[in-house]
Design an enzyme around this catalytic site. Sequence first.
Site, PDB file in Angstrom:
ATOM      1  N   VAL A   1       0.738  -1.206  -0.331  1.00  0.00           N
ATOM      2  CA  VAL A   1      -0.118   0.125   0.427  1.00  0.00           C
ATOM      3  C   VAL A   1       0.726   1.042   0.082  1.00  0.00           C
ATOM      4  O   VAL A   1       0.705   1.857  -0.843  1.00  0.00           O
ATOM      5  CB  VAL A   1      -0.800  -0.283   1.556  1.00  0.00           C
ATOM      6  CG1 VAL A   1      -1.598   1.273   1.244  1.00  0.00           C
ATOM      7  CG2 VAL A   1      -2.133  -1.388   1.372  1.00  0.00           C
TER       8      VAL A   1
ATOM      9  N   VAL B   1       2.249   2.259  -3.142  1.00  0.00           N
ATOM     10  CA  VAL B   1       1.841   1.687  -4.782  1.00  0.00           C
ATOM     11  C   VAL B   1       1.248   3.613  -4.402  1.00  0.00           C
ATOM     12  O   VAL B   1       1.338   4.087  -4.932  1.00  0.00           O
ATOM     13  CB  VAL B   1       0.383   1.220  -4.970  1.00  0.00           C
ATOM     14  CG1 VAL B   1      -0.001   1.665  -5.808  1.00  0.00           C
ATOM     15  CG2 VAL B   1       0.685  -0.262  -5.505  1.00  0.00           C
ATOM     16  N   GLU B   2       0.851   4.041  -2.894  1.00  0.00           N
ATOM     17  CA  GLU B   2       0.382   5.170  -2.501  1.00  0.00           C
ATOM     18  C   GLU B   2       1.569   6.133  -2.970  1.00  0.00           C
ATOM     19  O   GLU B   2       0.924   7.384  -3.639  1.00  0.00           O
ATOM     20  CB  GLU B   2      -0.010   5.039  -1.972  1.00  0.00           C
ATOM     21  CG  GLU B   2      -1.465   4.441  -1.019  1.00  0.00           C
ATOM     22  CD  GLU B   2      -2.542   5.104  -1.980  1.00  0.00           C
ATOM     23  OE1 GLU B   2      -2.904   6.525  -2.336  1.00  0.00           O
ATOM     24  OE2 GLU B   2      -3.791   4.331  -2.154  1.00  0.00           O
ATOM     25  N   THR B   3       2.527   6.260  -2.473  1.00  0.00           N
ATOM     26  CA  THR B   3       2.873   7.706  -2.021  1.00  0.00           C
ATOM     27  C   THR B   3       4.859   7.227  -2.612  1.00  0.00           C
ATOM     28  O   THR B   3       5.832   8.251  -2.114  1.00  0.00           O
ATOM     29  CB  THR B   3       3.481   7.645  -0.638  1.00  0.00           C
ATOM     30  OG1 THR B   3       3.975   6.929  -0.546  1.00  0.00           O
ATOM     31  CG2 THR B   3       2.179   8.705   0.027  1.00  0.00           C
TER      32      THR B   3
ATOM     33  N   TYR C   1      -5.599  -1.359  -8.974  1.00  0.00           N
ATOM     34  CA  TYR C   1      -5.115  -0.782  -7.587  1.00  0.00           C
ATOM     35  C   TYR C   1      -4.519  -1.918  -6.526  1.00  0.00           C
ATOM     36  O   TYR C   1      -3.298  -1.915  -6.637  1.00  0.00           O
ATOM     37  CB  TYR C   1      -5.454  -0.276  -7.041  1.00  0.00           C
ATOM     38  CG  TYR C   1      -5.023   0.436  -5.527  1.00  0.00           C
ATOM     39  CD1 TYR C   1      -4.579   1.336  -5.514  1.00  0.00           C
ATOM     40  CD2 TYR C   1      -5.882   0.070  -4.626  1.00  0.00           C
ATOM     41  CE1 TYR C   1      -3.395   2.411  -4.656  1.00  0.00           C
ATOM     42  CE2 TYR C   1      -5.170  -0.170  -3.164  1.00  0.00           C
ATOM     43  CZ  TYR C   1      -3.841   1.510  -3.382  1.00  0.00           C
ATOM     44  OH  TYR C   1      -3.667   1.918  -1.823  1.00  0.00           O
TER      45      TYR C   1
END
Length: 278
Positions: A61, A64-66, A261
Amino acid sequence: SLPKLVLPPPLGVPKNWAAYHDRFVEPRRIEAGRAFWENHRSALARAESQFGVPAAMIVGVIGVETYYGRHMGNYRVIDALTTLGLNFPAAHPRAAERQKFFQDELGHLLVQMRKSPKMTFSGSYAGAMGWPQFMPSSWARFAVDFDGDGRIDLINSPIDAIGSVARYFQAFGWKTGMPTHYEVNLDSPDLQKEVLLAPDILPSFSAARFQELGAQLGPEAQTHSGLLALVELQNGEQPASYVAGTENFYVVTRYNWSSYYAMAVIKLGEAVKVTLPR
């Protein structure tokens, strides 16, 4: 301008899982994930034991997010949420609903700002903040002080982010020890694909019913006790990819409502895990 960024992509743009996968599950991001995991090994282990969520999912997570804190967004969140709450583009198919959402998020942000007057709340153009890109309402409901410094800070504390992602998954019903998905074979002449795809990614079929509808499962999946969904991942002009998604796959989509995602998070976490020293 900011309101244009929240409009959905134009119709007719084909989704492409292979391209999406390669954007996130690539050598530099995997290497950054390995460094993140090694730096925060004890916090990840603690989150896994406390919340029951595998370290690989948390690492996936945040990657992928940041990109492990490299891309957290430079918008002033108060400005972003005020703009979207007051001036949401009417061209959006769900404009009224989305405008209300951003107004509610602005309310949560103002509460956070009052609690932490010295903190700079910056983030994405849609108001998502910090290492895990939590919206203000998620910060209010799910964020935890995991580094024990007496305050919750998802912008400056990767350890708070680790605990908060795990807590988020737990709150949405993560089942410890359950796989996220299984391989599936659709070559059966009895395949009823429309029936299988009708519930979208909501797990709706027992393993036995799944197979009756022509989706063949391997031995482990055949004994799966929960419900399954046939998840379709389009590959542009090429044939689509399919997996049997479990209730845990559905939990990952509660973080971002996209099966593409969710698969990217799962695959990145797995790819990082195999680089760790045994």
